[in-house]
Scaffold this active site. Structure first.
Site, PDB file in Angstrom:
ATOM      1  N   ASP A 286      23.676  74.833  32.804  1.00 26.71           N
ATOM      2  CA  ASP A 286      23.933  75.151  31.403  1.00 26.71           C
ATOM      3  C   ASP A 286      22.911  76.209  30.997  1.00 26.71           C
ATOM      4  O   ASP A 286      21.875  76.379  31.664  1.00 26.71           O
ATOM      5  CB  ASP A 286      23.791  73.880  30.559  1.00 26.71           C
ATOM      6  CG  ASP A 286      24.003  74.141  29.081  1.00 26.71           C
ATOM      7  OD1 ASP A 286      24.914  74.912  28.738  1.00 26.71           O
ATOM      8  OD2 ASP A 286      23.232  73.590  28.277  1.00 26.71           O
TER       9      ASP A 286
ATOM     10  N   ASP B 170      21.758  77.331  27.217  1.00 28.66           N
ATOM     11  CA  ASP B 170      20.880  77.002  26.092  1.00 28.66           C
ATOM     12  C   ASP B 170      20.299  75.595  26.257  1.00 28.66           C
ATOM     13  O   ASP B 170      21.034  74.624  26.416  1.00 28.66           O
ATOM     14  CB  ASP B 170      21.644  77.113  24.776  1.00 28.66           C
ATOM     15  CG  ASP B 170      22.185  78.517  24.559  1.00 28.66           C
ATOM     16  OD1 ASP B 170      21.387  79.415  24.303  1.00 28.66           O
ATOM     17  OD2 ASP B 170      23.412  78.712  24.685  1.00 28.66           O
TER      18      ASP B 170
ATOM     19  N   LYS C  72      33.349  71.830  26.966  1.00 30.16           N
ATOM     20  CA  LYS C  72      32.646  70.555  27.147  1.00 30.16           C
ATOM     21  C   LYS C  72      32.847  69.689  25.897  1.00 30.16           C
ATOM     22  O   LYS C  72      32.847  70.228  24.804  1.00 30.16           O
ATOM     23  CB  LYS C  72      31.148  70.812  27.359  1.00 30.16           C
ATOM     24  CG  LYS C  72      30.843  71.739  28.540  1.00 30.16           C
ATOM     25  CD  LYS C  72      29.355  72.124  28.541  1.00 30.16           C
ATOM     26  CE  LYS C  72      29.063  73.172  29.594  1.00 30.16           C
ATOM     27  NZ  LYS C  72      27.643  73.615  29.556  1.00 30.16           N
TER      28      LYS C  72
ATOM     29  N   ASP D   8      21.282  69.707  29.300  1.00 29.47           N
ATOM     30  CA  ASP D   8      20.435  69.057  28.298  1.00 29.47           C
ATOM     31  C   ASP D   8      21.237  68.296  27.264  1.00 29.47           C
ATOM     32  O   ASP D   8      20.703  67.421  26.584  1.00 29.47           O
ATOM     33  CB  ASP D   8      19.563  70.088  27.570  1.00 29.47           C
ATOM     34  CG  ASP D   8      20.393  70.992  26.655  1.00 29.47           C
ATOM     35  OD1 ASP D   8      21.415  71.546  27.125  1.00 29.47           O
ATOM     36  OD2 ASP D   8      20.032  71.149  25.477  1.00 29.47           O
TER      37      ASP D   8
ATOM     38  N   THR E 275      28.096  78.011  30.568  1.00 28.14           N
ATOM     39  CA  THR E 275      27.677  77.868  29.181  1.00 28.14           C
ATOM     40  C   THR E 275      28.854  77.721  28.239  1.00 28.14           C
ATOM     41  O   THR E 275      29.947  78.238  28.500  1.00 28.14           O
ATOM     42  CB  THR E 275      26.829  79.083  28.751  1.00 28.14           C
ATOM     43  OG1 THR E 275      26.487  78.981  27.357  1.00 28.14           O
ATOM     44  CG2 THR E 275      27.578  80.391  28.971  1.00 28.14           C
ATOM     45  N   SER E 276      28.618  77.048  27.129  1.00 31.09           N
ATOM     46  CA  SER E 276      29.640  76.940  26.088  1.00 31.09           C
ATOM     47  C   SER E 276      29.628  78.152  25.171  1.00 31.09           C
ATOM     48  O   SER E 276      30.494  78.286  24.306  1.00 31.09           O
ATOM     49  CB  SER E 276      29.407  75.667  25.254  1.00 31.09           C
ATOM     50  OG  SER E 276      29.610  74.520  26.037  1.00 31.09           O
TER      51      SER E 276
END
Length: 224
Positions: free
Chosen positions: A16, A18, A140, A165, A108-109
């Site tokens: 991921d 961030d 996600k 995270d 990543t989102s």
């Protein structure tokens, strides 16, 4: 000092962005708060924002359907304006640079433009492969992002280790069938609604090494 824990021998590494590779929390929160003054005056970060999800999915739950695209574009512009405040998570640069070429993927989102800008700001060498919000139909906690990440790495997802995270991301990795899940930061122990938790949680990426094909964990955060 205790001996490092050998977590396994993964074939690929899915990160991921961030909260795992970069710390963009302060700039992202500033952008969301400013955005809310126009689109959602009663917006509450703790109540309305679930970290790890695509921003467009959250916005779709907060504003009228006709305003979603406009509201998302506005948020992205605000986040790009504050991207210079992004810094690297401790150990992120060293770990990613130690991995064999082509073996790690950022999943990543966030939108591609923003993800690349944040990685650049933080001084993280750009991955050869990147899965972003635009590359999936379902974000996600759906497993699709990590399934796509494994496809990008050209290995079965069960041979991948995921670094996450956010509870939504951990749930996505678990649903995808990731071989190992490493949580980053104490918040990673917070279970998603399906009860998903990581295999181990580390304070930051300085606690993880890849040596002679083995993934080693030097420090773990105890379960709360």
């Amino acid at each position: 000092m205790s001996s490092p824990r050998v977590l396994g021998r993964p074939s690929a590494f899915l990160f991921d962005c961030d909260g795992v590779l970069v710390d963009s929390l302060a700039s992202a929160e500033a952008a969301w708060v400013a955005w809310a003054t126009t689109y959602k005056p009663d917006f509450d970060m703790e109540r309305d924002l679930q970290h790890g999800r695509r921003a467009v999915d959250t916005i779709a739950e907060l504003v009228e359907t006709a305003l979603v695209e406009q509201a998302f574009d506005d948020l992205l512009a605000r986040e790009m304006d504050t991207v210079d405040g992004t810094v690297a998570i401790t150990g992120a640069a060293a770990l990613t640079e130690s991995l064999p070429s082509g073996r790690w993927v950022a999943v990543t989102s966030g939108p591609r433009e923003l993800a690349l800008a944040r990685l650049n700001s933080a001084g993280i060498s750009l991955p050869e492969r990147l899965v972003t919000a635009e590359d999936v139909d379902r974000g996600k906690p759906d497993p699709q992002p990590y399934e796509r990440g494994a496809e990008q790495a050209s290995v079965p997802v069960g041979e991948c280790v995921v670094f996450e995270d956010a509870p939504a991301g951990i749930a996505a990795a678990r649903a995808a069938g990731a071989g190992w899940i490493i949580g980053v930061g104490a918040g990673a122990y917070t279970p998603w609604s399906d009860g998903s938790v990581p295999d181990v949680v580390v304070p930051d990426l300085s606690a993880v090494r890849f040596v002679d094909g083995e993934l080693l964990v030097d420090e773990e955060l105890p379960r709360p």
